[in-house]
Design a protein around this motif. Sequence first.
Motif, PDB file in Angstrom:
ATOM      1  N   TYR A 142       0.848  -1.189   0.000  1.00  0.00           N
ATOM      2  CA  TYR A 142       0.000   0.000   0.000  1.00  0.00           C
ATOM      3  C   TYR A 142       0.885   1.240   0.000  1.00  0.00           C
ATOM      4  CZ  TYR A 142      -3.311  -3.540   1.515  1.00  0.00           C
ATOM      5  OH  TYR A 142      -4.064  -4.671   1.584  1.00  0.00           O
ATOM      6  N   LEU A 143       0.556   2.172  -0.868  1.00  0.00           N
ATOM      7  CA  LEU A 143       1.269   3.449  -0.941  1.00  0.00           C
ATOM      8  C   LEU A 143       0.261   4.542  -0.586  1.00  0.00           C
ATOM      9  CD1 LEU A 143       3.601   4.576  -3.853  1.00  0.00           C
ATOM     10  CD2 LEU A 143       2.310   6.171  -2.477  1.00  0.00           C
ATOM     11  N   ASP A 144       0.472   5.183   0.523  1.00  0.00           N
ATOM     12  CA  ASP A 144      -0.431   6.232   0.994  1.00  0.00           C
ATOM     13  C   ASP A 144       0.250   7.586   0.877  1.00  0.00           C
ATOM     14  OD1 ASP A 144      -2.800   4.687   2.240  1.00  0.00           O
ATOM     15  OD2 ASP A 144      -1.036   3.699   3.079  1.00  0.00           O
ATOM     16  N   ILE A 145      -0.484   8.551   0.375  1.00  0.00           N
ATOM     17  CA  ILE A 145       0.052   9.893   0.203  1.00  0.00           C
ATOM     18  C   ILE A 145      -0.855  10.890   0.918  1.00  0.00           C
ATOM     19  CG2 ILE A 145      -1.119  10.153  -2.036  1.00  0.00           C
ATOM     20  CD1 ILE A 145       1.264  11.956  -2.855  1.00  0.00           C
ATOM     21  N   ASP A 146      -0.239  11.831   1.609  1.00  0.00           N
ATOM     22  CA  ASP A 146      -1.004  12.851   2.337  1.00  0.00           C
ATOM     23  C   ASP A 146      -0.043  13.957   2.751  1.00  0.00           C
ATOM     24  OD1 ASP A 146      -3.130  14.141   3.435  1.00  0.00           O
ATOM     25  OD2 ASP A 146      -3.693  12.550   4.826  1.00  0.00           O
ATOM     26  N   SER A 147      -0.590  15.051   3.215  1.00  0.00           N
ATOM     27  CA  SER A 147       0.224  16.163   3.698  1.00  0.00           C
ATOM     28  C   SER A 147      -0.293  16.586   5.065  1.00  0.00           C
ATOM     29  CB  SER A 147       0.145  17.349   2.726  1.00  0.00           C
ATOM     30  OG  SER A 147      -1.168  17.866   2.681  1.00  0.00           O
ATOM     31  N   LEU A 148       0.524  17.315   5.785  1.00  0.00           N
ATOM     32  CA  LEU A 148       0.100  17.879   7.060  1.00  0.00           C
ATOM     33  C   LEU A 148       0.589  19.314   7.134  1.00  0.00           C
ATOM     34  CD1 LEU A 148       2.348  16.792  10.044  1.00  0.00           C
ATOM     35  CD2 LEU A 148       2.985  16.317   7.702  1.00  0.00           C
ATOM     36  N   LEU A 149       0.010  20.060   8.016  1.00  0.00           N
ATOM     37  CA  LEU A 149       0.381  21.461   8.205  1.00  0.00           C
ATOM     38  C   LEU A 149       1.017  21.607   9.577  1.00  0.00           C
ATOM     39  CD1 LEU A 149       0.100  24.241   6.726  1.00  0.00           C
ATOM     40  CD2 LEU A 149      -1.865  24.666   8.199  1.00  0.00           C
ATOM     41  N   ALA A 249       2.622   3.534 -14.128  1.00  0.00           N
ATOM     42  CA  ALA A 249       3.517   2.667 -13.360  1.00  0.00           C
ATOM     43  C   ALA A 249       2.922   1.289 -13.103  1.00  0.00           C
ATOM     44  CB  ALA A 249       3.861   3.331 -12.031  1.00  0.00           C
ATOM     45  N   GLY A 250       1.715   1.051 -13.604  1.00  0.00           N
ATOM     46  CA  GLY A 250       1.085  -0.253 -13.406  1.00  0.00           C
ATOM     47  C   GLY A 250       0.581  -0.484 -12.000  1.00  0.00           C
ATOM     48  N   ALA A 251       0.242   0.587 -11.293  1.00  0.00           N
ATOM     49  CA  ALA A 251      -0.272   0.471  -9.930  1.00  0.00           C
ATOM     50  C   ALA A 251      -1.782   0.683  -9.913  1.00  0.00           C
ATOM     51  CB  ALA A 251       0.404   1.490  -9.013  1.00  0.00           C
ATOM     52  N   GLU A 252      -2.443   0.117  -8.919  1.00  0.00           N
ATOM     53  CA  GLU A 252      -3.860   0.359  -8.709  1.00  0.00           C
ATOM     54  C   GLU A 252      -4.029   1.616  -7.857  1.00  0.00           C
ATOM     55  OE1 GLU A 252      -5.201  -3.234  -6.875  1.00  0.00           O
ATOM     56  OE2 GLU A 252      -5.464  -4.275  -8.784  1.00  0.00           O
ATOM     57  N   PHE A 253      -5.221   2.194  -7.893  1.00  0.00           N
ATOM     58  CA  PHE A 253      -5.471   3.407  -7.112  1.00  0.00           C
ATOM     59  C   PHE A 253      -6.787   3.296  -6.378  1.00  0.00           C
ATOM     60  CE2 PHE A 253      -6.849   4.163 -11.515  1.00  0.00           C
ATOM     61  CZ  PHE A 253      -8.189   4.464 -11.334  1.00  0.00           C
ATOM     62  N   SER A 254      -6.865   4.008  -5.271  1.00  0.00           N
ATOM     63  CA  SER A 254      -8.082   4.110  -4.477  1.00  0.00           C
ATOM     64  C   SER A 254      -8.092   5.515  -3.900  1.00  0.00           C
ATOM     65  CB  SER A 254      -8.103   3.055  -3.364  1.00  0.00           C
ATOM     66  OG  SER A 254      -9.290   3.146  -2.596  1.00  0.00           O
ATOM     67  N   LEU A 255      -8.761   6.433  -4.613  1.00  0.00           N
ATOM     68  CA  LEU A 255      -8.652   7.858  -4.338  1.00  0.00           C
ATOM     69  C   LEU A 255     -10.029   8.476  -4.147  1.00  0.00           C
ATOM     70  CD1 LEU A 255      -6.091   8.542  -7.198  1.00  0.00           C
ATOM     71  CD2 LEU A 255      -5.538   8.339  -4.773  1.00  0.00           C
ATOM     72  N   VAL A 256     -10.160   9.277  -3.114  1.00  0.00           N
ATOM     73  CA  VAL A 256     -11.419   9.966  -2.854  1.00  0.00           C
ATOM     74  C   VAL A 256     -11.673  10.983  -3.957  1.00  0.00           C
ATOM     75  CG1 VAL A 256     -12.652  11.474  -1.255  1.00  0.00           C
ATOM     76  CG2 VAL A 256     -11.237   9.613  -0.375  1.00  0.00           C
ATOM     77  N   HIS A 355      -9.652   0.802   1.741  1.00  0.00           N
ATOM     78  CA  HIS A 355      -9.471   2.239   1.543  1.00  0.00           C
ATOM     79  C   HIS A 355      -9.458   2.988   2.868  1.00  0.00           C
ATOM     80  CE1 HIS A 355      -9.716   6.163  -0.406  1.00  0.00           C
ATOM     81  NE2 HIS A 355     -10.626   6.470   0.510  1.00  0.00           N
ATOM     82  N   ARG A 356     -10.277   2.579   3.811  1.00  0.00           N
ATOM     83  CA  ARG A 356     -10.339   3.266   5.107  1.00  0.00           C
ATOM     84  C   ARG A 356      -9.011   3.167   5.855  1.00  0.00           C
ATOM     85  NH1 ARG A 356     -14.022   5.310   3.425  1.00  0.00           N
ATOM     86  NH2 ARG A 356     -12.785   7.072   4.073  1.00  0.00           N
ATOM     87  N   ARG A 357      -8.229   2.116   5.553  1.00  0.00           N
ATOM     88  CA  ARG A 357      -6.946   1.955   6.246  1.00  0.00           C
ATOM     89  C   ARG A 357      -5.881   2.904   5.710  1.00  0.00           C
ATOM     90  NH1 ARG A 357      -8.522  -3.691   6.589  1.00  0.00           N
ATOM     91  NH2 ARG A 357      -7.337  -4.283   4.725  1.00  0.00           N
ATOM     92  N   HIS A 358      -6.285   3.785   4.800  1.00  0.00           N
ATOM     93  CA  HIS A 358      -5.384   4.861   4.376  1.00  0.00           C
ATOM     94  C   HIS A 358      -4.949   5.705   5.574  1.00  0.00           C
ATOM     95  CE1 HIS A 358      -3.960   8.572   2.555  1.00  0.00           C
ATOM     96  NE2 HIS A 358      -4.970   9.236   3.082  1.00  0.00           N
ATOM     97  N   ALA A 359      -5.727   5.688   6.637  1.00  0.00           N
ATOM     98  CA  ALA A 359      -5.411   6.489   7.830  1.00  0.00           C
ATOM     99  C   ALA A 359      -4.120   6.053   8.505  1.00  0.00           C
ATOM    100  CB  ALA A 359      -6.573   6.420   8.826  1.00  0.00           C
ATOM    101  N   ILE A 360      -3.505   4.962   8.034  1.00  0.00           N
ATOM    102  CA  ILE A 360      -2.242   4.527   8.642  1.00  0.00           C
ATOM    103  C   ILE A 360      -1.167   5.593   8.495  1.00  0.00           C
ATOM    104  CG2 ILE A 360      -1.336   3.400   6.561  1.00  0.00           C
ATOM    105  CD1 ILE A 360      -0.258   1.185   8.393  1.00  0.00           C
TER     106      ILE A 360
END
Length: 465
Positions: A142-149, A249-256, A355-360
């Motif tokens: 799993y590849l998770d992407i996010d940002s924080l402030l 890149a041949g990856a799957e996605f799960s994006l809101v 998808h909910r486990r994106h919170a990791i």
Amino acid sequence: MKVSHKFIDGSAVFDDDNIVSYGGLIPVMMLAEQTDLPQLLAEKITITTSTIKSGAANPAPKLATLIAGMCAGADSIDDVDVLRSGGMPTLFGNVYAPSTIGTLLREFTFGHARQLESVLRAHLTELAGRVDLLPGGDQQVYLDIDSLLRPVYGHAKQGAGYGHTKIAGKQILRKGLSPLAAVLSTDDSAPVIAGMRLRSGKTGSGKDAGHMVAGAIATARAAGAAGKILVRGDSAYGSRKVVRACLRAGAEFSLVMTKNPAVTKAITAIDDDAWTPVQYPNAVRDPDTGAWISDAEVAEISYTAFASTKDRTTARLVVRRVKDARYPDALFPVWRYHPFFTNSTLSTVDADLVHRRHAIIETVFADLIDGPLAHMPSGSFGANSAWVLCAAIAHNLLRATGILAGGRYGRARGATLRRRIVAVPARLARPQRRPILHLPTHWPYASNWLQLWHHTIGYPPTVAA
């Protein structure tokens, strides 16, 4: 517990040159050497022009000193000075003063930060070859992407700006700097950082996300992820660039997906009989209200995103709906809908649960905030960029350290590893010129510490998590 002796003013003296404050740094930095971190820093970091003539000299040992300090718990440049106390200079060579490290960091520009980002990716690959960082990576990663402030204060912080952040379900404006991170994990591993980049506080969350995803997928492949890669992200990353990077890149996605008329029309077209109840093993926080929910209903429908562009993509629109708690006495249920776009082959319910486990990724942010990212230490944007990347390298190094220590430390927080494994006091002795560390008797975590010691001193084959 009470004090057993009667002390006087002169009973405490800082005069022992053989006391080591952080005995656990020895196996940690040996692991760094075994994974070529000093060599990578020396090869990839090149500063040809500098404001101060000596400021850019010897960047590799200076950055290695900073990373070691972060592994010991440093959350400011001055904290690195603990590495020069007691017997630490005897155990480690090329330990630089905080002022010297701060001078180097202020020489960093955007290009130098990209060089350090390449060190992060290359070192993660080396760590994965030394330690099984991604068990099960031949099946699913799993590849998770996010940002924080990260909040900053005062007028001296370059790049600081007011950006939106959500606290308890409410959007607020906050002045700060915004790191963007991409992390890798499996069902059996804790997450490691595959990419990190500092942006201005007012920068949109999705800026540079496409490049970040492409680089992180390449890093995952280099680190041994031979199976499927699923990219997960919230609504800021449900964009053409991110989807295009995944497909190339041949990856799957799960994006809101951000709600728009086309998405709303697709949700409306879902048949009333298509909804399936789903219960979450652990409650999840509602992104709109901040309330905890443990059950919902899910359904899916075919959807074509970016239909008016050359990147039009047809996949599944999976929709989760929950009852709106603001209308508990309504005659008919009032629903709130949360759609995400995915091309995975999982069932509707499993796709939602995964998808909910994106919170990791939030656990990674919490770990960094509890450590080196407690605050941004410099007024220079370039220095803070380098600081963020060094924090990511230290995070991955501690993660590998925990796996080698064994047991539950393979998934332990960085603060736990620093407290139990790294911050072990010791006394350095050299009978017959052979260095020996005398560690505390009855140390509660001695077995795991010794396991780490044997795995780094003996340098055995790859150790499974």
